[in-house]
Write an enzyme that holds these catalytic residues in place. Structure first.
Site, short mmCIF file in Angstrom:
data_model
loop_
_atom_site.label_atom_id
_atom_site.label_comp_id
_atom_site.label_asym_id
_atom_site.label_seq_id
_atom_site.Cartn_x
_atom_site.Cartn_y
_atom_site.Cartn_z
CB SER A 114 -0.96 -0.04 1.19
OG SER A 114 -1.88 1.00 1.11
CG HIS A 115 0.09 3.63 3.24
ND1 HIS A 115 -0.87 2.64 3.29
CD2 HIS A 115 0.54 3.78 4.50
CE1 HIS A 115 -1.00 2.23 4.54
NE2 HIS A 115 -0.17 2.89 5.29
CG ASP A 278 -2.64 4.03 -1.49
OD1 ASP A 278 -3.40 3.99 -2.48
OD2 ASP A 278 -2.57 3.12 -0.65
CG ASP A 280 -2.76 -0.40 -2.64
OD1 ASP A 280 -2.64 0.72 -2.12
OD2 ASP A 280 -3.47 -1.30 -2.14
CE LYS A 377 -7.80 2.10 1.87
NZ LYS A 377 -7.65 0.82 2.59
C1 G6P Z 1 -5.45 -0.43 5.41
C2 G6P Z 1 -6.83 -0.91 5.22
C3 G6P Z 1 -7.79 0.15 5.68
C4 G6P Z 1 -7.51 0.55 7.09
C5 G6P Z 1 -6.08 0.90 7.28
C6 G6P Z 1 -5.81 1.05 8.73
O1 G6P Z 1 -5.20 0.66 4.62
O2 G6P Z 1 -7.07 -1.20 3.88
O3 G6P Z 1 -9.09 -0.30 5.53
O4 G6P Z 1 -8.28 1.65 7.47
O5 G6P Z 1 -5.26 -0.11 6.77
O6 G6P Z 1 -4.47 1.22 8.93
P1 G6P Z 1 -3.86 1.21 10.35
O7 G6P Z 1 -2.41 1.45 10.09
O8 G6P Z 1 -4.52 2.37 11.08
O9 G6P Z 1 -4.19 -0.11 10.98
ZN ZN Z 2 -3.43 1.29 -0.27
#
Ligand code: G6P
Ligand code: ZN
Length: 542
Positions: A114-115, A278, A280, A377
């Site tokens: 992801s990010h 981000d 992905d 999302k």
């Molecule tokens: C990912 C999930 C999101 C969630 C996030 C929470 O991005 O896809 O649905 O809100 O993680 O991240 P955290 O670092 O706060 O657990």
């Molecule tokens: Zn992501």
């Protein structure tokens, strides 16, 4: 002749998928058998894979191509009939969800952290999405984890690498590999949801926009949709070429990491609209000229204006948000007379609500917004929905949000992150909070209505999730929430969410850090943040 090889292996510790799949350093994933063990654990846990079709792709980060080749050979050896892989190994998370659903495949594997930053010394990740297109629910990830602890062998086809850049079908042992255009199906879906003519007309009339793809996966999607299909001027998309290390960046669309975009939108020649996504492609940040829209407000505003978009013209069935997200969307739901749902953090919790037709729009404070069009999302979707609203209303972003606050009241909101703190200290802090009984007590000028550790019973399948975040809710509805991040790869990250409802329009212009100053102090004191973590200030404020 290609043959299946059966490789003996032993389990690795810690192959437990987190909030969104298994995320580790590249060096961990690159160890012999590490990725293979986890992939075999997936194939062993999801039911009969023989003859099935799988979707595969990732965000293009370092190790993406290597991992694709390994997974393709393992899919062949495990009996899949066909794998659909995005060209170049590229597939955004929402596009993967779209393709899984459209072609009714046996789910998909998405390679992304992801990010989190990418590169040889940075992060890699892998997750399995179910045939409905969404992240695997806990029962599935637990089964994968259990299998990873008992694994003794994995299967891999002895075959040459696939040419990931050549569109069309190639053969890998007995299995077909279809390299497909990762953008086309997704772009076609977007066209069914939004008024492309209205958006095109807005660009033609001089509407200015910057989209920061942050050198991550949305570059090709944004260029195709914004610049090619919607005729936005060339250069609207910034940092549009996916790079293995995201250009040394941190592809997280927030005020800190998307600073190039922030500078443009808060600079002298700011365009009308700015957005970023981000690594992905599932997250989004929305900016107006000199204006930041919090993700919670973004969901509320999109919900209130949804019927301006063709795909949502019939109205919404319900709105769902994660617990730490502000209650702004709930106010819109109440006004529309539709249900509002409060789920634990993690997009997977929206899946049952979307499948059951209980909710149409969902969102999280963590820069996630989406709808029932896919089961993830969707960053670009949110950007296009905003564009559609802006093209129809023809008002500046700031005016739309301020008018929204005037009508519904403002849920003033901020999140403070303490990144990379000691895990034991973080757990100690959470245990300390869990042990407090604050009901009826005064904290500063605020009186505590209740405090708890959020638990959720899924209204569709009845599954129960406990320990989803500490809430301290005050009598006036203000609250502070504490959670440990489930997505980090090093140490712990403490997130503190602070929210206060402000009905008074004369106070809506205040900077949230100012408006929330008392609550911020209360949160720090009650959790003993500095004493327990050694941190006087958060690392990131959004
Ligand atoms: C990912 C999930 C999101 C969630 C996030 C929470 O991005 O896809 O649905 O809100 O993680 O991240 P955290 O670092 O706060 O657990
Ligand atoms: Zn992501």
């Amino acid at each position: 002749m290609s043959a299946v090889r059966i490789i003996q292996t032993t389990p690795f510790d810690g192959q437990k998928p987190g909030t969104s799949g298994l995320r580790k350093k590249v060096k961990t994933f690159a160890q012999p058998h590490y990725l293979e063990n986890f992939v075999q654990a997936i194939f062993d846990s999801i039911g009969e894979v023989g003859g099935k079709v799988l979707v595969l792709g990732g965000d293009g980060r370092f190790h993406n191509r290597t991992a694709c080749q390994t997974i393709l050979k393992m899919a062949a050896a495990n009996g899949f009939a066909r794998v659909m892989v995005g060209r170049g190994g590229i597939l955004s998370t929402p596009a993967a969800s779209c393709v899984i659903r459209k072609y009714r495949t046996f789910g998909g594997i998405i390679l992304s952290a992801s990010h989190n930053p990418g590169g040889p010394d940075e992060d890699f990740g892998i997750k399995y999405n179910i045939p409905a297109g969404g992240p695997a629910p806990e029962a599935v990830t637990e089964a994968i984890f259990a299998r990873s602890k008992a694994i003794t062998e994995y299967r891999i086809q002895d075959a040459a690498d696939i040419d990931l850049d050549r569109l069309g079908t190639q053969q890998l042992g007995p299995m077909a590999v279809e390299v497909f255009d990762p953008v086309a199906d997704y772009a076609a879906l977007m066209q069914t949801l939004f008024d492309f003519d209205a958006i095109r007309a807005a660009f033609k009339a001089g509407f200015g926009m910057k989209f920061d793809a942050m050198h991550a996966v949305t570059g090709p999607y944004a260029k195709a949709i914004l610049e090619d299909m919607l005729d936005a001027p060339a250069g609207t998309v910034m940092n549009g070429t996916p790079l293995e290390d995201f250009g040394h960046g941190h592809p997280d669309p927030n005020l800190v990491h998307a600073h190039e975009l922030v500078e443009a939108l808060f600079g002298p020649d700011a365009p009308d609209f700015g957005a970023a996504s981000d690594g992905d492609g599932d997250r989004n940040m929305i900016l107006g000229k000199n204006f930041y829209v919090t993700p919670s407000d973004s969901l509320a505003v999109l919900a209130a204006n949804a019927t301006l978009c063709p795909g949502y013209a019939g109205g919404l069935k319900g709105i769902a948000r994660s617990m730490p997200t502000s209650a702004a969307p709930d106010r819109v739901a109440a006004a529309l007379g539709i249900p509002a749902f409060e789920t634990p953090t993690g997009w997977k919790f929206f899946g049952t609500l979307l499948d059951a037709g209980k909710a149409t729009l969902c969102g999280e404070e963590s820069f996630g917004t989406g709808s029932d069009h896919v089961r993830e999302k969707d960053g670009l979707w949110a950007v296009l929905m905003w564009l559609n609203v802006l093209a129809v209303r023809k008002e500046p972003v700031a005016d739309i949000v301020r008018a929204h606050w005037a009508k519904y009241g403002r849920n003033v909101y901020s999140r403070h992150d303490y990144e990379g703190i000691d895990s034991a200290a973080a757990n100690g802090l959470m245990d300390h909070l869990r042990g407090l009984d604050l009901k009826g007590k005064a904290l500063g000028a605020y009186k505590v209505a209740f405090n708890d550790d959020f638990a959720y019973t899924d209204p569709v399948d009845g599954s129960i999730s406990t320990q989803q975040g500490i809430r301290i809710v005050f009598e006036d509805g203000s609250r502070v929430v504490f959670r440990l991040s489930g997505t980090g790869t090093e140490g712990a990250t403490l997130r503190v969410y602070i929210e206060q409802f402000e009905p008074d329009v004369t106070k809506h212009h205040l900077d949230p850090q100012e408006a929330l100053a008392d609550l911020i102090k209360i949160a720090r004191d009650v959790a003993q943040i500095e004493a327990r973590t050694g941190r006087a200030e958060p690392t990131v404020i959004t």
